[in-house]
Motif scaffolding. Structure first.
Motif, mmCIF file in Angstrom:
data_model
loop_
_atom_site.group_PDB
_atom_site.id
_atom_site.type_symbol
_atom_site.label_atom_id
_atom_site.label_comp_id
_atom_site.label_asym_id
_atom_site.label_seq_id
_atom_site.Cartn_x
_atom_site.Cartn_y
_atom_site.Cartn_z
ATOM 1 N N ALA A 50 0.637 14.498 11.134
ATOM 2 C CA ALA A 50 2.097 14.534 11.053
ATOM 3 C C ALA A 50 2.700 13.159 10.789
ATOM 4 O O ALA A 50 3.561 12.995 9.919
ATOM 5 N N ASP A 51 2.252 12.160 11.534
ATOM 6 C CA ASP A 51 2.854 10.831 11.436
ATOM 7 C C ASP A 51 2.050 9.829 10.614
ATOM 8 O O ASP A 51 2.523 8.726 10.380
ATOM 9 N N ARG A 52 0.837 10.197 10.203
ATOM 10 C CA ARG A 52 -0.020 9.242 9.506
ATOM 11 C C ARG A 52 -0.828 9.923 8.410
ATOM 12 O O ARG A 52 -1.067 11.129 8.453
ATOM 13 N N ALA A 53 -1.257 9.097 7.445
ATOM 14 C CA ALA A 53 -2.152 9.586 6.405
ATOM 15 C C ALA A 53 -3.150 8.479 6.079
ATOM 16 O O ALA A 53 -2.803 7.289 6.100
ATOM 17 N N TRP A 54 -4.392 8.893 5.793
ATOM 18 C CA TRP A 54 -5.473 7.951 5.499
ATOM 19 C C TRP A 54 -5.840 8.044 4.020
ATOM 20 O O TRP A 54 -5.999 9.145 3.473
ATOM 21 N N PHE A 55 -5.995 6.890 3.391
ATOM 22 C CA PHE A 55 -6.262 6.834 1.957
ATOM 23 C C PHE A 55 -7.435 5.901 1.663
ATOM 24 O O PHE A 55 -7.776 5.039 2.472
ATOM 25 N N GLU A 56 -7.992 6.067 0.463
ATOM 26 C CA GLU A 56 -8.922 5.089 -0.094
ATOM 27 C C GLU A 56 -8.467 4.788 -1.515
ATOM 28 O O GLU A 56 -8.109 5.710 -2.266
ATOM 29 N N VAL A 57 -8.457 3.506 -1.869
ATOM 30 C CA VAL A 57 -8.018 3.101 -3.197
ATOM 31 C C VAL A 57 -9.016 2.130 -3.806
ATOM 32 O O VAL A 57 -9.541 1.251 -3.120
ATOM 33 N N GLU A 58 -9.324 2.328 -5.078
ATOM 34 C CA GLU A 58 -10.103 1.378 -5.858
ATOM 35 C C GLU A 58 -9.154 0.769 -6.886
ATOM 36 O O GLU A 58 -8.528 1.510 -7.664
ATOM 37 N N CYS A 59 -9.013 -0.542 -6.847
ATOM 38 C CA CYS A 59 -7.955 -1.172 -7.634
ATOM 39 C C CYS A 59 -8.412 -2.474 -8.266
ATOM 40 O O CYS A 59 -9.464 -3.014 -7.929
ATOM 41 N N GLY A 60 -7.576 -2.979 -9.173
ATOM 42 C CA GLY A 60 -7.866 -4.219 -9.859
ATOM 43 C C GLY A 60 -7.195 -5.405 -9.201
ATOM 44 O O GLY A 60 -6.518 -5.293 -8.168
ATOM 45 N N LYS A 61 -7.352 -6.553 -9.831
ATOM 46 C CA LYS A 61 -6.830 -7.818 -9.329
ATOM 47 C C LYS A 61 -5.317 -7.760 -9.135
ATOM 48 O O LYS A 61 -4.593 -7.203 -9.955
ATOM 49 N N GLY A 62 -4.858 -8.344 -8.021
ATOM 50 C CA GLY A 62 -3.428 -8.502 -7.800
ATOM 51 C C GLY A 62 -2.724 -7.327 -7.172
ATOM 52 O O GLY A 62 -1.499 -7.375 -6.958
ATOM 53 N N THR A 63 -3.453 -6.255 -6.852
ATOM 54 C CA THR A 63 -2.820 -5.077 -6.242
ATOM 55 C C THR A 63 -2.514 -5.340 -4.769
ATOM 56 O O THR A 63 -3.364 -5.835 -4.032
ATOM 57 N N TYR A 64 -1.301 -5.012 -4.349
ATOM 58 C CA TYR A 64 -0.920 -5.107 -2.942
ATOM 59 C C TYR A 64 -0.920 -3.707 -2.341
ATOM 60 O O TYR A 64 -0.096 -2.858 -2.715
ATOM 61 N N VAL A 65 -1.839 -3.465 -1.405
ATOM 62 C CA VAL A 65 -1.905 -2.155 -0.753
ATOM 63 C C VAL A 65 -0.666 -1.946 0.111
ATOM 64 O O VAL A 65 -0.167 -0.819 0.237
ATOM 65 N N ARG A 66 -0.138 -3.016 0.679
ATOM 66 C CA ARG A 66 1.102 -2.894 1.469
ATOM 67 C C ARG A 66 2.248 -2.366 0.616
ATOM 68 O O ARG A 66 3.097 -1.605 1.104
ATOM 69 N N SER A 67 2.291 -2.762 -0.643
ATOM 70 C CA SER A 67 3.340 -2.258 -1.543
ATOM 71 C C SER A 67 3.168 -0.773 -1.820
ATOM 72 O O SER A 67 4.157 -0.039 -1.965
ATOM 73 N N LEU A 68 1.902 -0.320 -1.901
ATOM 74 C CA LEU A 68 1.660 1.105 -2.083
ATOM 75 C C LEU A 68 2.247 1.904 -0.921
ATOM 76 O O LEU A 68 2.937 2.915 -1.123
ATOM 77 N N ALA A 69 1.981 1.448 0.307
ATOM 78 C CA ALA A 69 2.504 2.142 1.486
ATOM 79 C C ALA A 69 4.028 2.171 1.476
ATOM 80 O O ALA A 69 4.650 3.210 1.753
ATOM 81 N N ARG A 70 4.643 1.033 1.175
ATOM 82 C CA ARG A 70 6.107 0.956 1.108
ATOM 83 C C ARG A 70 6.667 1.919 0.075
ATOM 84 O O ARG A 70 7.612 2.673 0.343
ATOM 85 N N ASP A 71 6.060 1.920 -1.117
ATOM 86 C CA ASP A 71 6.574 2.754 -2.204
ATOM 87 C C ASP A 71 6.314 4.234 -1.956
ATOM 88 O O ASP A 71 7.147 5.080 -2.312
ATOM 89 N N PHE A 72 5.168 4.585 -1.347
ATOM 90 C CA PHE A 72 4.920 5.974 -0.963
ATOM 91 C C PHE A 72 6.053 6.468 -0.062
ATOM 92 O O PHE A 72 6.619 7.541 -0.278
ATOM 93 N N GLY A 73 6.354 5.676 0.975
ATOM 94 C CA GLY A 73 7.360 6.084 1.953
ATOM 95 C C GLY A 73 8.734 6.258 1.341
ATOM 96 O O GLY A 73 9.464 7.205 1.678
ATOM 97 N N ARG A 74 9.083 5.356 0.448
ATOM 98 C CA ARG A 74 10.400 5.470 -0.194
ATOM 99 C C ARG A 74 10.479 6.707 -1.069
ATOM 100 O O ARG A 74 11.482 7.432 -1.052
ATOM 101 N N GLU A 75 9.426 6.957 -1.850
ATOM 102 C CA GLU A 75 9.458 8.092 -2.771
ATOM 103 C C GLU A 75 9.398 9.418 -2.020
ATOM 104 O O GLU A 75 9.973 10.420 -2.474
ATOM 105 N N LEU A 76 8.711 9.443 -0.888
ATOM 106 C CA LEU A 76 8.622 10.665 -0.083
ATOM 107 C C LEU A 76 9.838 10.866 0.819
ATOM 108 O O LEU A 76 9.959 11.899 1.478
ATOM 109 N N GLY A 77 10.724 9.847 0.868
ATOM 110 C CA GLY A 77 11.955 9.959 1.644
ATOM 111 C C GLY A 77 11.767 9.845 3.136
ATOM 112 O O GLY A 77 12.604 10.347 3.917
ATOM 113 N N CYS A 78 10.684 9.172 3.570
ATOM 114 C CA CYS A 78 10.415 9.098 5.005
ATOM 115 C C CYS A 78 10.128 7.670 5.469
ATOM 116 O O CYS A 78 9.997 7.428 6.656
ATOM 117 N N TYR A 79 9.993 6.732 4.535
ATOM 118 C CA TYR A 79 9.589 5.347 4.793
ATOM 119 C C TYR A 79 8.156 5.296 5.340
ATOM 120 O O TYR A 79 7.631 6.287 5.854
#
Length: 309
Positions: free
Chosen positions: A166-195
């Motif tokens: 309910a309050d959390r979700a677990w992910f795995e990401v494979e990414c290239g140089k310069g990716t900020y995982v913290r930005s992914l979390a922020r943007d997920f929350g904004r787009e889902l309307g829940c932060y």
């Protein structure tokens, strides 16, 4: 004329693939490893935040010359996003800046992931090492300034939802140089309307080093108990990976000792034979299995840019 100072420490070279613990900064970790190995020089490939754990490749001695090639490699992270709060640092360390009682469904999360796969545009966190007008963004943020950080393109090769509550979700990401995982979390929350913000983060892979090469800091620190200095350093050195392993993704040429001598003097060497590469922006040369130089290939020559003793 005064004599040049003799470097402190040993001229030890190689990669130490540290399993960094939580609440331990990357710079702090490098300093600890440099001290343990009594190394003249040390550096790391890819910062991990203090709240993040996992793979921190640390280069000693000549291996520091290969850091850029590891920095460019793919990375894999496992991370947990806690919903309901956005924070100033986009992780647990920061102050709450936005909150919501809304929570996303698993279906909504899964539907979101394809838009975050491939080459995407991402705005780095306010608390990041990005330079704005010559100053680090995190220094400006600590002074209370809100700065406009331009977006940039990063590449996400794979993004998987591992588990959902309910309050959390677990992910795995494979990414290239310069990716900020913290930005992914922020943007997920904004787009889902829940932060949302990162509550756990672990890096399990930095190309080309496999997960099973990681060494826990506690295991290394335990060797401090060995009283005999030579025995202690030998035990530590056994964990080092050869400097050339960092270049396994580059074209490779095997050369003779005579050619190696020319390269170490900064001179190019001729490449002959039907299978000799014609043109490469980056390649490395070895003699007798030992790394000699990194350079470029063109017009039938290997031209060294960085040489190794």
């Amino acid at each position: 004329m005064s004599k040049p100072r003799k470097p402190k420490g040993r001229p030890v070279s190689g990669w130490l693939i540290l399993d960094k613990p939580v609440d331990f900064g990357s710079t702090e970790a490098v300093s600890k490893i440099k001290w343990l190995f009594n190394a003249q020089k040390a550096g790391h490939a890819g910062t991990l935040d203090p709240l993040a754990s996992g793979m921190l490749p640390i280069a000693l001695g000549d291996a520091t010359k290969t850091v850029p090639y590891v920095m460019d490699g793919r990375k894999i992270y496992e991370f947990t996003v806690t919903w309901g709060e956005e924070r100033s640092t986009d992780d647990l360390e920061g102050e709450v800046t936005q909150s919501s009682d809304a929570r996303p469904t698993e279906e909504a999360i899964r539907a979101l992931l394809p838009s975050y796969t491939g080459v995407i545009s991402q705005v780095p966190p306010q608390f990041s090492a990005i330079k704005i007008a010559g100053e680090r963004a995190y220094d400006l943020a600590r002074d209370g300034e809100t700065v406009e950080i331009p977006s940039r393109e990063v590449e996400i090769f794979r993004l998987t939802l591992l588990k959902c509550e309910a309050d959390r979700a677990w992910f795995e990401v494979e990414c290239g140089k310069g990716t900020y995982v913290r930005s992914l979390a922020r943007d997920f929350g904004r787009e889902l309307g829940c932060y949302g913000h990162i509550s756990e983060l672990r890096r399990s892979f930095v190309a080309p080093f496999a997960e099973d090469t990681m060494v826990p800091l506690a295991e290394l620190a335990a060797l401090e108990k060995i009283e005999d200095r030579d025995e202690r350093l030998a035990a530590l050195d056994a964990f080092l990976i050869d400097t050339g392993e960092a270049l396994s993704g580059l074209p490779h040429i095997a050369i003779t000792e005579d050619q190696a001598h020319r390269l170490r003097m900064g001179n190019p060497i001729l490449l002959r034979g039907r299978n000799a590469p014609v043109s490469e922006a980056d390649a490395f040369a070895t003699a007798g299995g030992k790394l000699v130089a990194i350079g470029e290939i063109g017009e039938g020559e290997f031209r060294p840019r960085r040489v190794f003793t």
